[in-house]
Design a protein around this motif. Structure first.
Motif, mmCIF file in Angstrom:
data_model
loop_
_atom_site.group_PDB
_atom_site.id
_atom_site.type_symbol
_atom_site.label_atom_id
_atom_site.label_comp_id
_atom_site.label_asym_id
_atom_site.label_seq_id
_atom_site.Cartn_x
_atom_site.Cartn_y
_atom_site.Cartn_z
ATOM 1 N N ASP A 170 0.839 -1.194 0.000
ATOM 2 C CA ASP A 170 0.000 0.000 0.000
ATOM 3 C C ASP A 170 0.877 1.247 0.000
ATOM 4 O O ASP A 170 2.037 1.209 0.435
ATOM 5 C CB ASP A 170 -0.909 0.018 1.229
ATOM 6 N N THR A 216 1.028 5.831 0.318
ATOM 7 C CA THR A 216 0.423 7.018 0.918
ATOM 8 C C THR A 216 0.432 8.141 -0.102
ATOM 9 O O THR A 216 1.473 8.455 -0.685
ATOM 10 C CB THR A 216 1.196 7.456 2.174
ATOM 11 N N ARG A 246 -4.062 6.949 2.826
ATOM 12 C CA ARG A 246 -3.537 5.640 2.460
ATOM 13 C C ARG A 246 -4.312 5.078 1.271
ATOM 14 O O ARG A 246 -5.542 5.144 1.233
ATOM 15 C CB ARG A 246 -3.660 4.680 3.656
#
Length: 337
Positions: free
Chosen positions: A62, A64, A70
């Motif tokens: 993942d 940001t 996020r």
């Protein structure tokens, strides 16, 4: 942009294969570069498209966004997925800093097998770092087009275009231009009616021409304060060739021609007729820049005749449309030399 419908590939059972769209994201990515095109494609599914959006990152982790939000990632980049469309979102940092090799490689791998490749705003810097813009026409946000030309000396950077298509490679300007590009891709795949339906549903411009100036008349000053006047300016911008006579515009708002004229004068320091003329002039310049003949540009931009367009060019630029087009081409050749 072509408006013919792109046929879907048949699946094993004879059913069309979903159109896989991979969007490359990474830490610091501009959130609107991701969300804008994704929203257009998702909305298109309501009108018969079958886009499957997959968010990929260099490692599959993942990321940001620039806003600190996020973003959940679906997968790592791969040369085996063969997306029909591969989109690279931008980030504020890369016009100022070099694109990391890991990120350049993450763009290069899927691009090698994708049906088409596109960048949103400064995502063009990632494509350039991956060697995907060599010898091609391209654009990015107007504030950093010079830097893109420095990073990619073989590129022919078009600083005034909203988006540019070079074969199967597409680049777009500032963040909202990603929406214009996504609408253009929808139109290429499913025709203009679907693209218009999507634009209406999202309440955005019907789709600005790719070569239309980033400095179009509606962007050169503050938007109208009056919601009624904004309705009119949006109407003109979305369809410059429509019937925008003073009477027709006043009737649309159910106000008198005098009241509408006063609104334009008080808020935009111009008249309705001059505002419409400016929009058409801006579009005609873009069409000439794209290579349309002066007669075609006059018709497509909504001028009543070529002669009326010629008079506007003479008044604003002291040039005929043909002379403007020659000067533009000479400047483009000099910039590419």
């Amino acid at each position: 942009m072509p408006t013919t419908r792109r046929p879907a590939s048949p699946g094993a059972a004879g059913h069309p294969v979903p159109h896989r769209v991979e969007i490359l994201v990474y830490d610091g990515v501009t959130l609107l570069d991701v969300a804008g095109p994704a929203e257009v494609l998702k909305e298109a599914n309501r009108f018969g498209a079958d886009y499957r959006i997959v968010l990929v990152s260099p490692t599959g982790a993942d990321v940001t966004s620039n806003l600190g939000i996020r973003i959940a990632v679906d997968a790592a980049v791969s040369g085996e997925s063969a997306p029909a469309t591969f989109l690279v979102a931008g980030a504020d940092r890369y016009p100022r800093a070099r694109v990391p090799q890991e990120l350049a490689d993450a763009a290069r791998i899927p691009a090698a097998v994708a049906g088409r490749v596109a960048s949103i705003c400064t995502g063009a810097f990632v494509l350039a770092a991956a060697g995907l813009l060599e010898g091609k026409r391209a654009t990015t946000h107007w504030q950093v087009t010079h830097e893109l030309a420095v990073r990619c000396p073989t590129c022919r950077v078009e600083p005034d275009a909203i988006y540019v298509r070079n074969g199967t490679t597409y680049t777009s300007a500032g963040v909202t231009a990603g929406i214009d590009l996504a609408l253009a891709l929808v139109e290429e795949d499913h025709g203009p009616d679907v693209a218009r339906d999507v634009a209406r549903a999202l309440v955005v411009y019907m789709q600005r021409a790719g070569g239309q100036s980033q400095f179009s008349a509606p962007l050169q000053g503050p938007p109208p304060r009056s919601p009624a006047l904004r309705t009119i300016t949006d109407r003109v911008t979305a369809n410059p060739g429509g019937d925008h006579s003073l009477g027709a515009l006043a009737k649309h708002l159910n106000v008198s021609t005098r009241q509408l004229t006063r609104l334009f004068r008080d808020e935009l320091s111009t008249t309705p007729a001059r505002y419409v003329e400016n929009i058409r002039f801006d579009l005609a310049r873009a069409l000439l820049d794209q290579g349309h003949t002066a007669t075609q540009a006059a018709t497509l931009a909504g001028f009543p005749s070529y002669e009326s367009m010629r008079r506007v060019f003479a008044r604003k630029l002291s040039l005929s449309p043909a002379a403007y087009q020659r000067r533009f081409r000479n400047a483009r050749r000099a910039g590419a030399g």
